[in-house]
Design a protein around this motif. Structure first.
Motif, PDB file in Angstrom:
ATOM      1  N   SER A  21       0.836  -1.201   0.000  1.00  0.00           N
ATOM      2  CA  SER A  21       0.000   0.000   0.000  1.00  0.00           C
ATOM      3  C   SER A  21       0.866   1.245   0.000  1.00  0.00           C
ATOM      4  CB  SER A  21      -0.908   0.024   1.237  1.00  0.00           C
ATOM      5  OG  SER A  21      -1.783  -1.069   1.256  1.00  0.00           O
ATOM      6  N   CYS A  22       0.361   2.268  -0.607  1.00  0.00           N
ATOM      7  CA  CYS A  22       1.014   3.582  -0.644  1.00  0.00           C
ATOM      8  C   CYS A  22      -0.057   4.586  -0.228  1.00  0.00           C
ATOM      9  CB  CYS A  22       1.532   3.863  -2.039  1.00  0.00           C
ATOM     10  SG  CYS A  22       2.165   5.533  -2.299  1.00  0.00           S
ATOM     11  N   ALA A  49       5.672  -0.418 -12.020  1.00  0.00           N
ATOM     12  CA  ALA A  49       4.353  -0.149 -12.594  1.00  0.00           C
ATOM     13  C   ALA A  49       3.956   1.280 -12.291  1.00  0.00           C
ATOM     14  CB  ALA A  49       3.314  -1.108 -12.019  1.00  0.00           C
ATOM     15  N   ALA A  50       2.999   1.791 -13.059  1.00  0.00           N
ATOM     16  CA  ALA A  50       2.483   3.139 -12.830  1.00  0.00           C
ATOM     17  C   ALA A  50       1.009   3.187 -13.191  1.00  0.00           C
ATOM     18  CB  ALA A  50       3.264   4.170 -13.652  1.00  0.00           C
ATOM     19  N   ILE A  51       0.320   4.149 -12.593  1.00  0.00           N
ATOM     20  CA  ILE A  51      -1.110   4.312 -12.825  1.00  0.00           C
ATOM     21  C   ILE A  51      -1.416   5.802 -12.898  1.00  0.00           C
ATOM     22  CG2 ILE A  51      -1.653   4.239 -10.347  1.00  0.00           C
ATOM     23  CD1 ILE A  51      -4.168   2.602 -11.100  1.00  0.00           C
ATOM     24  N   THR A  69       0.121  -6.156 -10.200  1.00  0.00           N
ATOM     25  CA  THR A  69      -1.067  -5.390 -10.548  1.00  0.00           C
ATOM     26  C   THR A  69      -1.089  -4.111  -9.722  1.00  0.00           C
ATOM     27  OG1 THR A  69      -2.316  -7.410 -11.014  1.00  0.00           O
ATOM     28  CG2 THR A  69      -3.570  -5.369 -10.742  1.00  0.00           C
ATOM     29  N   ILE A  70      -1.165  -2.988 -10.401  1.00  0.00           N
ATOM     30  CA  ILE A  70      -1.245  -1.691  -9.726  1.00  0.00           C
ATOM     31  C   ILE A  70      -2.691  -1.220  -9.751  1.00  0.00           C
ATOM     32  CG2 ILE A  70      -0.715  -0.355 -11.805  1.00  0.00           C
ATOM     33  CD1 ILE A  70       0.881   1.562  -9.984  1.00  0.00           C
ATOM     34  N   ALA A  79      -2.755   3.961  -3.041  1.00  0.00           N
ATOM     35  CA  ALA A  79      -2.452   3.152  -4.216  1.00  0.00           C
ATOM     36  C   ALA A  79      -1.922   1.807  -3.745  1.00  0.00           C
ATOM     37  CB  ALA A  79      -1.437   3.862  -5.109  1.00  0.00           C
ATOM     38  N   TYR A  80      -2.060   0.821  -4.603  1.00  0.00           N
ATOM     39  CA  TYR A  80      -1.686  -0.541  -4.220  1.00  0.00           C
ATOM     40  C   TYR A  80      -0.814  -1.177  -5.300  1.00  0.00           C
ATOM     41  CZ  TYR A  80      -5.710   0.074  -1.144  1.00  0.00           C
ATOM     42  OH  TYR A  80      -6.596   0.561  -0.223  1.00  0.00           O
ATOM     43  N   LEU A  81      -0.015  -2.136  -4.851  1.00  0.00           N
ATOM     44  CA  LEU A  81       0.714  -2.999  -5.764  1.00  0.00           C
ATOM     45  C   LEU A  81       0.527  -4.423  -5.275  1.00  0.00           C
ATOM     46  CD1 LEU A  81       2.628  -3.070  -8.241  1.00  0.00           C
ATOM     47  CD2 LEU A  81       4.513  -3.261  -6.603  1.00  0.00           C
TER      48      LEU A  81
END
Length: 122
Positions: A21-22, A49-51, A69-70, A79-81
């Motif tokens: 988590s971010c 990864a980026a979103i 998966t982002i 945000a999640y990874l």
């Protein structure tokens, strides 16, 4: 200004899954793109990864496609990874960053968290 804090790392076994988590504080998280990067011991930082700001566009490093998966939840400024089928070579400090666009170049991001350690044992 945006402050970012990563969490969810730890010591896991090969084959396990983790969700990193971010969590952001400050202003306007939902206007920033978020990127995930990682840095293994004695290695350069690499893009994962980026979103984009809305979550409608994602991009991945070629080597990360399939297991990573982002995603993001702007209502909760997070945000999640998701990382599945972890391998020992995934061992690294994972960082999230916020910036103008969903880029694969770390220097283009404006804000960084301090990272969360992921260690995968075989």
């Amino acid at each position: 200004q945006v402050q970012l804090v990563e969490s969810g790392g730890g010591l896991v076994q090969a084959g396990d899954s983790l969700r990193l988590s971010c969590t952001a504080s400050g202003s306007n998280f939902n206007t920033y793109a978020v990127g995930w990067f990682r840095q293994a011991p004695r290695a350069k930082r690499e893009f994962v990864a980026a979103i984009n700001w809305s979550g409608s566009d994602t991009r991945y490093a070629d080597s990360m496609k399939g297991r990573f998966t982002i995603s993001r939840d702007n209502a909760n400024d997070t945000a999640y990874l998701q990382v599945n089928s972890l391998k020992p070579e995934d061992t690294a400090v994972y960082y999230c960053a916020a910036g103008f666009a969903a880029q694969d170049v770390g220097a283009l991001y404006d804000y960084w968290g301090r990272g969360t350690q992921v260690t995968v044992s075989s």
